[in-house]
Write a protein that holds these residues in place. Structure first.
Motif: not given
Length: 107
Positions: A7-28
């Motif tokens: 999942i990527y979070v776009e900052q005001e500057s346009g930079e995108r920060i990449e996050l890893e989200a596990p599929l086995d934990m039923n997270l939001s």
């Protein structure tokens, strides 16, 4: 099969920060953002009644249908857009791989 998505979070500057989200934990998506120390208050704990986890979806695959509670909360927000969602209502699943969001201001 993959055990996580990105999942990527776009900052005001346009930079995108990449996050890893596990599929086995039923997270939001909200829980993934909080775990990575993004400024998401999530006052109601994911019940779709506070809108402090409001994000704008910039890129995505198919998203789950919005329920009535989420739609009602988004209607009350001054910064809501046609692509606004409450991140607490988006469950991490393989279809969200590559999701790009921008965290929206609370007021």
């Amino acid at each position: 099969m993959k055990d996580a998505i990105n999942i990527y979070v776009e900052q005001e500057s346009g930079e995108r920060i990449e996050l890893e989200a596990p599929l086995d934990m039923n997270l939001s998506v909200m829980e993934v953002l909080k775990a990575n120390e993004f400024p998401v208050q999530a006052v109601c704990g994911g019940m779709a009644i506070c809108a402090t986890c409001h994000v704008e979806v910039l890129e995505s695959g198919p998203l789950p249908e919005m329920n009535d509670d989420e739609a009602y909360m988004l209607e009350t927000l001054p910064h809501a857009t046609d692509s606004s969602r409450l991140s607490c209502q988006l469950r991490v699943n393989p279809e969200l791989d590559g999701l790009v969001v921008r965290i929206m201001p609370e007021a």
